[in-house]
Write a protein that holds these residues in place. Structure first.
Motif, PDB file in Angstrom:
ATOM      1  N   TYR A 125       0.835  -1.202   0.000  1.00 22.53           N
ATOM      2  CA  TYR A 125       0.000   0.000   0.000  1.00 22.53           C
ATOM      3  C   TYR A 125       0.870   1.251   0.000  1.00 22.53           C
ATOM      4  CZ  TYR A 125      -3.770   3.217   1.094  1.00 22.53           C
ATOM      5  OH  TYR A 125      -4.677   4.254   1.047  1.00 22.53           O
ATOM      6  N   LEU A 126       1.902   1.251   0.850  1.00 21.60           N
ATOM      7  CA  LEU A 126       2.784   2.412   0.934  1.00 21.60           C
ATOM      8  C   LEU A 126       3.487   2.674  -0.395  1.00 21.60           C
ATOM      9  CD1 LEU A 126       3.906   4.613   2.780  1.00 21.60           C
ATOM     10  CD2 LEU A 126       5.705   3.021   3.452  1.00 21.60           C
ATOM     11  N   SER A 127       3.915   1.624  -1.073  1.00 25.48           N
ATOM     12  CA  SER A 127       4.613   1.816  -2.346  1.00 25.48           C
ATOM     13  C   SER A 127       3.699   2.398  -3.421  1.00 25.48           C
ATOM     14  CB  SER A 127       5.237   0.507  -2.824  1.00 25.48           C
ATOM     15  OG  SER A 127       4.242  -0.392  -3.260  1.00 25.48           O
ATOM     16  N   ASN A 128       2.406   2.169  -3.307  1.00 25.34           N
ATOM     17  CA  ASN A 128       1.447   2.686  -4.282  1.00 25.34           C
ATOM     18  C   ASN A 128       0.818   4.020  -3.882  1.00 25.34           C
ATOM     19  OD1 ASN A 128       1.663   0.520  -6.144  1.00 25.34           O
ATOM     20  ND2 ASN A 128       0.425  -0.726  -4.778  1.00 25.34           N
ATOM     21  N   THR A 129       1.212   4.550  -2.741  1.00 20.74           N
ATOM     22  CA  THR A 129       0.658   5.801  -2.242  1.00 20.74           C
ATOM     23  C   THR A 129       1.507   6.979  -2.707  1.00 20.74           C
ATOM     24  OG1 THR A 129      -0.215   4.687  -0.289  1.00 20.74           O
ATOM     25  CG2 THR A 129       0.035   7.069  -0.144  1.00 20.74           C
ATOM     26  N   GLN A 130       0.846   8.009  -3.216  1.00 25.54           N
ATOM     27  CA  GLN A 130       1.566   9.211  -3.641  1.00 25.54           C
ATOM     28  C   GLN A 130       1.978  10.005  -2.409  1.00 25.54           C
ATOM     29  OE1 GLN A 130      -0.642  11.844  -6.184  1.00 25.54           O
ATOM     30  NE2 GLN A 130       1.063  13.245  -6.435  1.00 25.54           N
ATOM     31  N   ILE A 131       3.271  10.176  -2.254  1.00 23.71           N
ATOM     32  CA  ILE A 131       3.814  11.002  -1.173  1.00 23.71           C
ATOM     33  C   ILE A 131       4.844  11.910  -1.818  1.00 23.71           C
ATOM     34  CG2 ILE A 131       4.987  11.068   1.048  1.00 23.71           C
ATOM     35  CD1 ILE A 131       4.072   8.172   1.499  1.00 23.71           C
ATOM     36  N   ASP A 132       4.591  13.199  -1.764  1.00 19.83           N
ATOM     37  CA  ASP A 132       5.504  14.192  -2.321  1.00 19.83           C
ATOM     38  C   ASP A 132       5.330  15.471  -1.515  1.00 19.83           C
ATOM     39  OD1 ASP A 132       3.255  15.643  -3.423  1.00 19.83           O
ATOM     40  OD2 ASP A 132       3.292  14.317  -5.154  1.00 19.83           O
ATOM     41  N   PRO A 133       6.039  16.541  -1.866  1.00 20.94           N
ATOM     42  CA  PRO A 133       5.925  17.759  -1.049  1.00 20.94           C
ATOM     43  C   PRO A 133       4.498  18.298  -0.914  1.00 20.94           C
ATOM     44  CG  PRO A 133       7.868  17.897  -2.420  1.00 20.94           C
ATOM     45  CD  PRO A 133       7.115  16.665  -2.861  1.00 20.94           C
ATOM     46  N   LYS A 134       3.618  17.961  -1.848  1.00 22.26           N
ATOM     47  CA  LYS A 134       2.237  18.443  -1.769  1.00 22.26           C
ATOM     48  C   LYS A 134       1.268  17.427  -1.182  1.00 22.26           C
ATOM     49  CE  LYS A 134       2.720  21.652  -5.598  1.00 22.26           C
ATOM     50  NZ  LYS A 134       2.197  22.079  -6.889  1.00 22.26           N
ATOM     51  N   HIS A 135       1.695  16.173  -1.051  1.00 21.39           N
ATOM     52  CA  HIS A 135       0.821  15.100  -0.555  1.00 21.39           C
ATOM     53  C   HIS A 135       1.547  14.295   0.513  1.00 21.39           C
ATOM     54  CE1 HIS A 135      -0.495  15.858  -4.738  1.00 21.39           C
ATOM     55  NE2 HIS A 135      -1.693  15.764  -4.197  1.00 21.39           N
TER      56      HIS A 135
END
Length: 71
Positions: free
Chosen positions: A46-56
């Motif tokens: 799940y974590l690998s498919n989750t968008q995490i970036d400076p805005k999310h």
């Protein structure tokens, strides 16, 4: 050639682990390898498919994961 800045993932645990709340990683997979699903409350897949970036960011009842981009 300009390289994009590396992402640094900041993991803030709501409950201390080994006496600490804040941890830093260079990849989402390294987060999953260090902390199991029981500690961060999310599976590696799940974590690998989750968008995490400076805005999310990612947040649940066990942690908050944000991205820091060095300048």
């Amino acid at each position: 050639m300009n390289k994009p800045p590396r992402k640094i993932y900041h993991v803030h645990l709501h409950v201390k682990h080994d006496g600490e709340n804040d941890f830093y990683f260079c990849s989402k997979s390294s987060i999953s390898k260090e902390f199991g699903e029981d500690i961060i409350g999310v599976s590696a897949e799940y974590l690998s498919n989750t968008q995490i970036d400076p805005k999310h960011h990612y947040a649940n009842s066990k942690c908050v994961i944000t991205v820091i981009t060095p300048k």
